[in-house]
Design a protein around this motif. Structure first.
Motif, PDB file in Angstrom:
ATOM      1  N   LEU A  61     -34.250  62.993  26.827  1.00 24.96           N
ATOM      2  CA  LEU A  61     -35.508  62.593  27.455  1.00 24.96           C
ATOM      3  C   LEU A  61     -35.798  61.116  27.232  1.00 24.96           C
ATOM      4  O   LEU A  61     -36.315  60.424  28.124  1.00 24.96           O
ATOM      5  CB  LEU A  61     -36.660  63.441  26.904  1.00 24.96           C
ATOM      6  CG  LEU A  61     -36.715  64.899  27.372  1.00 24.96           C
ATOM      7  CD1 LEU A  61     -37.726  65.688  26.544  1.00 24.96           C
ATOM      8  CD2 LEU A  61     -37.080  64.965  28.856  1.00 24.96           C
ATOM      9  N   TRP A 113     -40.648  61.796  29.108  1.00 22.76           N
ATOM     10  CA  TRP A 113     -41.627  62.865  28.986  1.00 22.76           C
ATOM     11  C   TRP A 113     -41.931  63.096  27.507  1.00 22.76           C
ATOM     12  O   TRP A 113     -41.061  63.052  26.658  1.00 22.76           O
ATOM     13  CB  TRP A 113     -41.073  64.159  29.584  1.00 22.76           C
ATOM     14  CG  TRP A 113     -40.842  64.117  31.066  1.00 22.76           C
ATOM     15  CD1 TRP A 113     -41.263  63.159  31.934  1.00 22.76           C
ATOM     16  CD2 TRP A 113     -40.122  65.072  31.842  1.00 22.76           C
ATOM     17  NE1 TRP A 113     -40.854  63.445  33.207  1.00 22.76           N
ATOM     18  CE2 TRP A 113     -40.151  64.627  33.184  1.00 22.76           C
ATOM     19  CE3 TRP A 113     -39.461  66.263  31.551  1.00 22.76           C
ATOM     20  CZ2 TRP A 113     -39.534  65.328  34.215  1.00 22.76           C
ATOM     21  CZ3 TRP A 113     -38.849  66.966  32.574  1.00 22.76           C
ATOM     22  CH2 TRP A 113     -38.883  66.509  33.888  1.00 22.76           C
ATOM     23  N   GLY A 114     -43.205  63.348  27.226  1.00 22.91           N
ATOM     24  CA  GLY A 114     -43.593  63.680  25.864  1.00 22.91           C
ATOM     25  C   GLY A 114     -43.693  62.496  24.926  1.00 22.91           C
ATOM     26  O   GLY A 114     -43.851  62.674  23.712  1.00 22.91           O
ATOM     27  N   TYR A 146     -38.393  55.591  35.310  1.00 22.40           N
ATOM     28  CA  TYR A 146     -38.668  56.876  34.669  1.00 22.40           C
ATOM     29  C   TYR A 146     -39.232  56.603  33.285  1.00 22.40           C
ATOM     30  O   TYR A 146     -38.725  55.734  32.562  1.00 22.40           O
ATOM     31  CB  TYR A 146     -37.382  57.699  34.555  1.00 22.40           C
ATOM     32  CG  TYR A 146     -37.432  58.757  33.464  1.00 22.40           C
ATOM     33  CD1 TYR A 146     -38.069  59.975  33.672  1.00 22.40           C
ATOM     34  CD2 TYR A 146     -36.837  58.517  32.217  1.00 22.40           C
ATOM     35  CE1 TYR A 146     -38.121  60.931  32.667  1.00 22.40           C
ATOM     36  CE2 TYR A 146     -36.883  59.475  31.208  1.00 22.40           C
ATOM     37  CZ  TYR A 146     -37.525  60.681  31.440  1.00 22.40           C
ATOM     38  OH  TYR A 146     -37.574  61.619  30.443  1.00 22.40           O
TER      39      TYR A 146
END
Length: 502
Positions: free
Chosen positions: A67, A446-447, A443
């Motif tokens: 990620l 995420w998180g 991008y």
């Protein structure tokens, strides 16, 4: 840096689609580890439940890393992966040490290890291929020896064959990668299905072993990890961390697709997607494969599987000798495809270093097929050389010399170093958000910031864990990596001289 995106496009071809990039992730991760390392991990933790926990935690680390790395890969879609990220976030010296470690032992040693695994399982079908069937008898030099067995020869042939194939262009290399990745992923999925739906029976660990109380299974801390005894209440936590080493090694190379970032189509979108999709597929397959092991085989059969071949033990348990042969073929397919991905991706790191004039200049060249052929050949030659030396130990009973493989020892030394570079690569997301807040980020992880925090904390725990339980091997690993410091300053000086003369 010298290898900006525009210049890169003149040298490398963006010919890797999302599917191709994903198969590099999956194919580079799935080798022989999933079929072998659970034996040692189960011996360390002493119960089925904690074995699964070790694999799940390793999977969490892998997914968190994917990620995060997707963000920096999309920001800087250039050949070299972490070499580029570390150079930009910290300094070119840190990036160089990563690349140096990759060439010296991490990537090339893994290529050698996977090639020998292929040759080892080839011996199930062709008994003449064996580590003790010598063409050149071992020549012992101190604690090491040099030999050429039919097994070693087969490993070298595979390395050189795949190297040659990848010099013929990206199209051929990715065709092999896609074909073997789909085949071995299907084979691993079949093993999971067979284990869960056919092998789940009264003889499995689910019925004969205590899942969460290792002592009930005959386990003792003093026997498996005496160095942890002094840690008191934290002792089992340290052992669990040590048990994660095998699963992490089996999941290593998940970042290899970022090495090829200069050849991925629409990298701002496809790199993060390939990393996440590929890692999810492998982590799910790995955890469920281990679930299949523990519900099919008694714990003792996992711990004492001949030559640690747990996957083979599962298939033989269900299908007899024919299952063992089928497993050997599946692992040969798996290791062949794994090595193709490692060879394809690894050379791009040394190519990027050479483009920045921090490695041999000839490695920056591409051939008429627009691939870094010289870097591929150099990697192939060094990986082949690493197949030849062997460690020497004495049999406890007879005193006769027994021979291992030196790359296995080197990889053990470098585990801590890999964890450090992995943590630094993930932390680069945080560093670059601070240093370059206005940079384009197609991008965002995420998180964030929880995800990088989880990865870095677990990495730090494992580094300290290995330093406590295996201080000698960890220390040697750092020394191996640090040999790159004087080399870096030599190349940096040469680069300055060349630049001033132009």
């Amino acid at each position: 840096m010298a290898n900006d995106t525009t210049d890169e496009s003149k040298r490398l071809v963006r010919g890797l689609s999302l599917v191709d990039a994903t198969t590099i992730v999956v194919g580079s991760m799935i080798g022989s580890g999933i079929f072998i390392v659970s034996a040692e991990s189960s011996r360390l933790v002493g119960s089925p439940g904690w074995l699964l926990v070790a694999w799940i935690l390793a999977g969490v680390m892998t997914l968190c890393g994917a990620l995060c790395l997707g963000e920096v890969a999309a920001m800087m879609p250039r050949a070299g992966g972490p070499y580029v990220f570390l150079s930009e976030a910290y300094s070119p010296g840190v990036g160089f040490l990563f690349g140096w470690s990759q060439f010296l032992v991490v990537q090339t040693g893994t290529i050698a290890a996977v090639a020998v695994a292929f040759a080892n399982f080839s011996g199930v079908l062709v008994p003449q291929i064996a580590g003790t069937n010598y063409l050149i008898q071992p020549v012992i030099v101190g604690n090491y020896a040099f030999s050429l067995s039919t097994q070693q020869l087969m490993a070298i042939v595979i390395i050189l064959l795949l190297t040659a194939v990848n010099t013929r262009g990206l199209k051929l290399g990715k065709l092999i990668q896609n074909t073997f990745t789909f085949t071995k992923a299907a084979a691993l999925f079949a093993l999971v299905v067979v284990g869960l739906f056919v092998g789940w029976n009264a003889g499995g660990a689910a019925f004969t072993s205590d899942w969460w109380y290792p002592a009930a299974n005959g386990w003792s801390l003093e026997a498996v990890q005496p160095a942890a005894v002094s840690a008191g209440g934290l002792a089992f936590l340290l052992v669990l961390g040590r048990a994660m080493t095998g699963p992490l090694f089996a999941q290593s190379a998940w970042n290899n697709v970022t090495f090829t970032a200069g050849e991925v189509e629409d990298p701002q979108r496809n790199l993060p997607r390939a990393l996440l999709i590929g890692c999810i597929i492998v982590v799910v397959l790995y955890v469920t494969a281990n679930l299949a092991y523990v519900v099919t085989l008694p714990l003792s059969s996992i711990q004492n599987a001949p030559q640690n071949r747990v996957g083979t033990a599962l298939m033989e348990h269900i299908f007899g000798a024919g299952g063992g042969i089928a497993m050997a073929v599946a692992i040969m397919i798996s290791t062949f495809g794994c090595n193709n991905g490692l060879i394809l991706a690894g050379a791009r790191v040394y190519y990027a270093m050479a483009r920045d004039r921090l490695f041999f200049a000839s490695l920056a060249k591409t051939n008429r097929f627009r691939v870094p052929a010289v870097a591929l050949v150099a990697q192939g030659i060094w990986a082949s050389i690493l197949v030849l030396p062997r460690t020497v130990t004495s049999n406890a009973t007879t005193g006769a010399p027994e021979f291992g493989n030196v790359y296995t020892q080197l990889l053990e030394y470098i585990v801590s170093v890999e964890l450090v570079f992995g943590a630094l690569s993930v932390l680069a997301v945080v560093v670059l958000r601070y240093r370059k807040p206005d940079a384009e980020r197609p991008y965002k992880a995420w998180g964030y910031p929880v995800v990088p925090f989880i990865f870095v904390v677990l990495s730090l725990f494992l580094v300290l864990n290995l330093a406590y339980l295996a201080g000698t091997t960890s220390g040697i690993g750092y020394l191996i990596a640090l040999t790159g410091i004087p080399v870096y300053f030599i190349w940096r000086k040469n680069r300055k001289i060349v630049t001033e003369s132009e």
